[in-house]
Scaffold this motif. Structure first.
Motif, PDB file in Angstrom:
ATOM      1  N   GLY A  74      -7.867  -3.229   6.139  1.00 60.01           N
ATOM      2  CA  GLY A  74      -7.201  -2.863   4.892  1.00 60.01           C
ATOM      3  C   GLY A  74      -5.883  -2.130   5.072  1.00 60.01           C
ATOM      4  O   GLY A  74      -5.256  -1.737   4.093  1.00 60.01           O
ATOM      5  N   TRP A 100      -3.000   1.717   2.905  1.00 62.57           N
ATOM      6  CA  TRP A 100      -4.390   1.387   3.249  1.00 62.57           C
ATOM      7  C   TRP A 100      -5.252   1.343   2.007  1.00 62.57           C
ATOM      8  O   TRP A 100      -5.218   2.250   1.183  1.00 62.57           O
ATOM      9  CB  TRP A 100      -4.968   2.405   4.244  1.00 62.57           C
ATOM     10  N   SER A 126      -4.880  -6.619   2.662  1.00 62.30           N
ATOM     11  CA  SER A 126      -5.269  -5.586   1.699  1.00 62.30           C
ATOM     12  C   SER A 126      -4.716  -5.915   0.308  1.00 62.30           C
ATOM     13  O   SER A 126      -3.503  -6.052   0.119  1.00 62.30           O
ATOM     14  CB  SER A 126      -4.725  -4.226   2.151  1.00 62.30           C
TER      15      SER A 126
END
Lengths: 318, 318, 318, 318
Positions: free
Chosen positions: C265, C280, C290
């Motif tokens: 991610g 993130w 992500s």
């Protein structure tokens, strides 16, 4: 109708092959196989009465390699039945024996049981619920039973050689494992696979072992029934369409028989209703099939009038 | 040994097929074909004495489509001999009938004469040095000669329909032209191709037309020799390995005979030494082959013991 | 010219992302990653003066996974120089991160260092002449040095999880080994690879670690020189064209910055001359990048006028 | 900071290129292009004040070929907006300019607007609702407007030459038509396509025509607004990732600018915020891009410090 006896034809072919300077190239990707003398040739024709017509180096043991896939398919069909076809297809792949492209496009399902990926998946089926040693022992006993000869053995040096260098097969097995097509641990499956490919037989033994495929699943000489008539025909069909990788069409076109080749230089061919034929010569052609073996089979079928695609009028398919 | 006569088996199969609710889907990508009534079925078995055992709609004309490729291959081999194989391969493609991927990887050389690209290249060979009209007339005369029936004709509405919609075939032909594999103008080649695919025949005529393939190149009833025995066997070999596109393995496995299907719902199958069989039902399965046609052939070969992969012991291959 | 300060923009984006119900899907193919809470988001922008503008869960450690490939490429270029490009290409693959098709067509040479196969080949280069433990320690020290933070660590549970399930990567590595592209034992290479993918960092640390890429190979705050200016630019070029697998074009189109994503991610993006950005959020989109991370970067570059493809007139490329 | 003036750098590069014996190979697949003298080279840098720094054969007209695709994309985005992306992707293809493989795998949707298939689909969009002659006139007027020069023209001999030999493009267009991706008649679309590829311009004109891409969609000298800032950036992004077919990664790596090449030997490159650059030399490298053109751009960006992937610290991206 052939104008010569089978014995004469077989002897002639062996003499012709012995005289040829072109021997093909011995496989070197398995180092142990690279040490085999290319000046060898054998042909053996097993007849329904149990006799075998031989010529050349018919008593020399060689590594049957992928020819073993015919027998592991037979064994796996006995264990899993037609469920097997959920895990492996039965279409020609149009690709080389070790291609991984098709596997990615078809989510890990190999096109047929005779390309490497398919044979590895078949080995996984045989292994299920057994230890590798047991599964391998079962495969070996099956070969000894079919050849009616306990001297069939596994060449440990060849198996070890392939275990050290079989990166491509390891790639195929892991790839299928990633898709869930392989159930057992990859190294177990490959261990059994490398070892059954390393089975060593003579041409005489191999011809005898294939007899049930020529006679509707039974060995007429012993009366042993191996598979049903329907299954025998279907195994032959898969051999015809898929037995020589991307040279399958060529083999059907030139030889006209179901056949399966191995990188050790052996070929098993089936003449339905008539004979099981094994040839062996270690040198390979560009497609990885025995160079002299293919030529010998082409001559045998031409001279004997043996082809599944047309037979002399008085000997038609039933 | 079959326990029933051929006549009984054929009649039974036609009755069974008539009763089935599952008819498959009629092809719609050629609009004219989409108008055919799916509730039709025919089966015809041509025997070496010239007689034909028929059941169902055996006198109804249908569009033979890709079944014509068997006959254009035969004709082109007569014109070009084995040079033909420099332009077209003879390996199964592992791909759909209209795939262009393999053509790019293999620089415009089609894998075999039965995928669309290969059949177009074959048509280009037949066309060489002729006007499209002449080439087409030659193909039609050849079909009439083989069927021994001048009522075989070209359905102009079907040909025109495909000319309007055949973009994929136009892509294949131009792609090969770009590689120099096609010599004549693309539109000429496609004109002949679309028209020979639009040949209309009855099942009875089609079965008769295939007779030479079952009898080593000759029609036993008329004594006419069409091709050599060797060539007849080899055409059968190509039919077996390549006749049903990416369903060729399946057809070999289930039916066990050389065969060629068409999107019009027809299938020609060859029983070497015994018979030439035509079936027709317009509804197709997912692979583009006649749904009931395939099932009918599977039943016919099972009940008659007809398979090239194994025959009752008393009727083995010669 | 942006109408808002960077601090405001970063805080706003974090708030917007926190409010969104769509979080994407956490990766489950590495079981250990599947346990991460999807309701997390962090963004960190490292500036040339050494300061970092952060919002969200910027102090939470996450598995950087494929983002590590930027740093192993940097390290391997330092060890092997441009010889590296004999073993790995630098073209976009047009394929998924784990595709093996291209490898077969190009004889084991991966298309670029950011697809899995390429990163495994890079790891093999780093490993050369070292023990796996040493190579791994070197990679970890490099990350700690770049992040200027010794708390960067390797998550052994994630590494072990991938070692148990990484069949596809095992396939890729064995496949390359079969072509001789991998020199060290496959399990050694994979051991290092799985462990460097399991490096755990915070967003703040990751942003700092990427600073040298934004400033011609040097960290302006510390004065440390990591690579030459030319090499820094070229690593950025490879990130731009290859950093998001078959979503690289999309990322360039929407975000307009060199970037590298990981299945944990995280995404690292580089604003040349300006900043290094890490985002993130564990939930992924259909391409494995992500979901919120990409959206956050798109908003950041739009609001700040940060794009390498066009900048406000007063801030043009030099 | 560059130590030399742009004028000096440009003149030096032209002198260096003139002195090189390696000229690449002039394209011959379009016969008319094969007649161009390879000993020509031109470079032109268009600046935001409307001036153009030139050296070499800057007033010689050449066939811009695929460089035209940047402008047809711009025009089509104006007509269709982002709906365009339903018909064409924006990912690098990883394949050659004329590959058809990807089209089959992705059901007729081209990967991006700069491979031939994609540019043909874009041409189909521009054609919608118009006659070919009108669509072509609109494209030509757009080029004249952008170049601010009515002498830009269509070279009918080149267009006719490609119409006679463009079998591969005909294959691509028919293939897409079969999937319904092309709406207009194939020959209409190809007619417009072949003719806009045959647009002839000088290097000076081409550099001027690209100015809007370097300056957020506007020509600063004239004040003309061509597209929005966002759209200009996004066209640059597609040029960067897809502008050189399977050599796009290499161009990004070596030159570090968005660029589009043509088989006539021209390349347009964009330096955001700074300049629009055109180079021309007819000899091509193995990937089909101008051999000296690429080298010249590499030297220009190195000497001027022009790269979108990193700029001297005082000239960072905004």
């Amino acid at each position: 109708m052939p104008s010569q006896s089978l014995e004469t034809v077989v002897a002639e072919i062996a003499a012709e092959m012995a005289a040829r300077p072109d021997r093909g190239q011995v496989a070197t990707y398995i180092p142990e196989l690279g040490r085999v003398d290319p000046n060898q040739f054998a042909i053996a024709v097993a007849l329904p009465d149990g006799s075998v017509v031989c010529a050349g180096d018919c008593a020399t043991f060689f590594s049957i390699q992928s020819v073993s896939k015919v027998f592991t398919l037979t064994l796996a069909l006995g264990l899993a039945g037609d469920r097997l076809w959920n895990r492996v297809g039965r279409e020609p792949s149009g690709s080389r024996f070790n291609s991984i492209v098709q596997l990615e496009h078809e989510r890990g399902i190999p096109r047929n049981p005779f390309i490497n990926a398919g044979a590895i998946a078949i080995t996984d089926l045989i292994l299920s619920g057994h230890k590798p040693r047991e599964a391998l022992a079962e495969i070996l006993r099956f070969m000894q039973f079919l050849a009616d000869d306990d001297s069939v053995y596994i060449d440990q040096a060849v198996a070890a050689s392939e275990e050290r260098t079989g990166f491509n097969n390891r790639a195929l097995a892991n790839f299928m494992k990633g898709f869930g097509v392989i159930e057992n641990p990859v190294e177990y499956v490959l261990g059994v696979y490398f070892h059954h490919c390393a089975i060593a037989m003579t041409c005489r033994q191999l011809a005898k072992a294939g007899t049930f495929l020529a006679h509707l699943g039974k060995n007429p000489a012993t009366g042993n029934s191996v598979v049903t008539a329907e299954r025998a025909k279907r195994i032959n069909a898969v051999m015809l369409t898929c037995g020589h990788y991307d040279g399958s069409g060529e083999f059907a076109y030139r030889v006209g028989l179901p056949g399966k080749s191995g990188v050790g230089g052996g070929i098993l061919a089936v003449v339905p209703g008539k004979a099981s034929v094994a040839v062996w010569s270690p040198g390979l052609d560009a497609s990885g099939n025995s160079h002299l073996g293919r030529i010998a089979l082409e001559r045998l079928t031409a001279r004997m009038g043996w082809s599944i695609f047309g037979a002399p009028a008085d000997m038609g398919v039933g």
